[in-house]
Design an enzyme around this catalytic site. Sequence first.
Site, mmCIF file in Angstrom:
data_model
loop_
_atom_site.group_PDB
_atom_site.id
_atom_site.type_symbol
_atom_site.label_atom_id
_atom_site.label_comp_id
_atom_site.label_asym_id
_atom_site.label_seq_id
_atom_site.Cartn_x
_atom_site.Cartn_y
_atom_site.Cartn_z
ATOM 1 N N PHE A 168 -58.403 -108.961 42.643
ATOM 2 C CA PHE A 168 -57.982 -108.817 41.249
ATOM 3 C C PHE A 168 -58.501 -107.484 40.738
ATOM 4 O O PHE A 168 -59.703 -107.250 40.700
ATOM 5 C CB PHE A 168 -58.504 -109.945 40.341
ATOM 6 C CG PHE A 168 -58.016 -109.766 38.926
ATOM 7 C CD1 PHE A 168 -56.770 -110.238 38.551
ATOM 8 C CD2 PHE A 168 -58.770 -109.073 37.989
ATOM 9 C CE1 PHE A 168 -56.288 -110.034 37.257
ATOM 10 C CE2 PHE A 168 -58.294 -108.860 36.700
ATOM 11 C CZ PHE A 168 -57.060 -109.346 36.342
ATOM 12 N N ASP A 219 -64.793 -101.650 43.243
ATOM 13 C CA ASP A 219 -64.473 -102.156 41.909
ATOM 14 C C ASP A 219 -65.605 -103.085 41.468
ATOM 15 O O ASP A 219 -65.649 -104.255 41.834
ATOM 16 C CB ASP A 219 -63.124 -102.891 41.924
ATOM 17 C CG ASP A 219 -62.731 -103.396 40.534
ATOM 18 O OD1 ASP A 219 -63.604 -103.394 39.634
ATOM 19 O OD2 ASP A 219 -61.559 -103.801 40.353
ATOM 20 N N LYS A 236 -65.683 -103.620 31.687
ATOM 21 C CA LYS A 236 -66.248 -104.835 31.089
ATOM 22 C C LYS A 236 -67.579 -104.598 30.368
ATOM 23 O O LYS A 236 -67.576 -104.108 29.254
ATOM 24 C CB LYS A 236 -66.324 -105.942 32.139
ATOM 25 C CG LYS A 236 -64.912 -106.416 32.539
ATOM 26 C CD LYS A 236 -64.843 -107.818 33.106
ATOM 27 C CE LYS A 236 -63.398 -108.306 33.111
ATOM 28 N NZ LYS A 236 -62.734 -108.202 34.399
HETATM 29 C C1 LIG Z 1 -61.383 -107.611 34.702
HETATM 30 C C2 LIG Z 1 -61.247 -106.843 35.948
HETATM 31 C C3 LIG Z 1 -60.365 -105.746 36.031
HETATM 32 C C4 LIG Z 1 -59.454 -105.361 34.909
HETATM 33 O O1 LIG Z 1 -60.112 -105.039 33.730
HETATM 34 P P1 LIG Z 1 -59.296 -105.039 32.352
HETATM 35 O O2 LIG Z 1 -60.278 -104.501 31.349
HETATM 36 O O3 LIG Z 1 -58.931 -106.476 32.058
HETATM 37 O O4 LIG Z 1 -58.108 -104.187 32.539
HETATM 38 C C5 LIG Z 1 -60.336 -105.032 37.214
HETATM 39 N N1 LIG Z 1 -61.112 -105.360 38.260
HETATM 40 C C6 LIG Z 1 -61.958 -106.416 38.217
HETATM 41 C C7 LIG Z 1 -62.797 -106.723 39.408
HETATM 42 C C8 LIG Z 1 -62.042 -107.199 37.071
HETATM 43 O O5 LIG Z 1 -62.849 -108.261 37.037
#
Ligand SMILES: *Cc1c(COP(=O)(O)O)cnc(C)c1O
Length: 399
Positions: free
Chosen positions: A141, A226, A255
């Site tokens: 994700f 990520d 985040k």
């Molecule tokens: C939440 C998340 C995203 C996307 O972030 P947004 O601020 O919702 O666009 C990307 N990668 C990971 C691992 C995430 O948990």
Amino acid sequence: MAASSFDLARSHAHVANNYHPLAVCLSRGDGAWVEDVNGTRYLDFLAGYSALNFGHRHPRLVAAATAQLERMTLTSRAFDNDQLPVFCDALAELCGMDLVLPMNTGAEAVETALKTARKWGYEVKGVPEPKAEIIVMSGNFHGRTISIISFSDDPAAHDHFGPHTPGFVKVPYGDAAAVEAAITEHTVAVLVEPIQGEAGVITPPDGYLTAVRELCTRHRVLMLADEIQSGLGRTGRTFACDHEGVRPDAYILGKALGGGILPVSAVVAPTDVLGVFAPGQHGSTFGGNPLAAAVGVEVIRMLREGEIQQRARDLGVAFHDRLAALPSSQVSAVRTRGLWAGIDVVGRSGREVCDGLVARGVLTKDTHGHTLRLAPPLTISADDLALGLDRLADELAAG
Ligand SMILES: *Cc1c(COP(=O)(O)O)cnc(C)c1O
């Protein structure tokens, strides 16, 4: 809650249906606690998918935001602002990297990293255009843009949004040999979550990140980590990569970087990677705005003090022990790292358990049918953590 259910339904008449929230309408937050429009209090065991690692309205973050609100909020990058370089210096130092490219949402930071890798591939590695390949993981994700959902294997995220962006090769998560087998002369990067949050807090086998790091170095491929959900204290270390002593070629952050106040994201990398961008080649109107930078600086200051990571480690011990002790008739798997857990419930849907937890004053969210994700604010007290876990145990036992 009954009194507000009509209002809740009415107020949603014009809200697009892209989420299925729990039946609770929140109006206040304080630390690990939130309150709904009727004054009922709940423990927040989701913490904005880790955007609220510091809890709701942390006094230091509110103070930083308020002070900046009184001075300046937005300049665009057409002009310099006095907060941006302070933020970039602090974040580069926290990461042990040279350059910071600030964006807003997580998905934008991921897109930035993908663009960086392609450009690096063509200009530095010498991959012929437009043949760059990026290796991604099953169960990933990374956000919701067209290119990112192009390599999602979640049908809800992926299907009916084509034509999909080419250039991505998917391999099973946690399998370093599969990564190596997928590397070709056109591979420019491997994009990996050190722990897969959205998939259910899936931790890869020990040594996986180290192996991916070695492969990337040996084949001259960028390792893009990520850490949007796994980073910034959640697992008990600043980055989840730290658990294996691995340094990626780029951190992708978001985040919690915004302190739960506003969206702040960034790619952080060495000069030979992020240095591929020249003026005009990438950007964002709001990226690096003074308000975001001022909040981000205070977030980084707190991370450098290390107390939040220590809390995640300390609280994580009892957290793990309590969850691991849940009867196997109720929970078939428990995965934890720091103050972060995925638990697979037996015999009921995750949604049903979440609905039951609302009635018991605990908020969290299910993922993939039978998994609950637990991610309380790292600032939660030991007593409140125990209270939430008691309520969870009661709800599971009642099921
Ligand atoms: C939440 C998340 C995203 C996307 O972030 P947004 O601020 O919702 O666009 C990307 N990668 C990971 C691992 C995430 O948990």
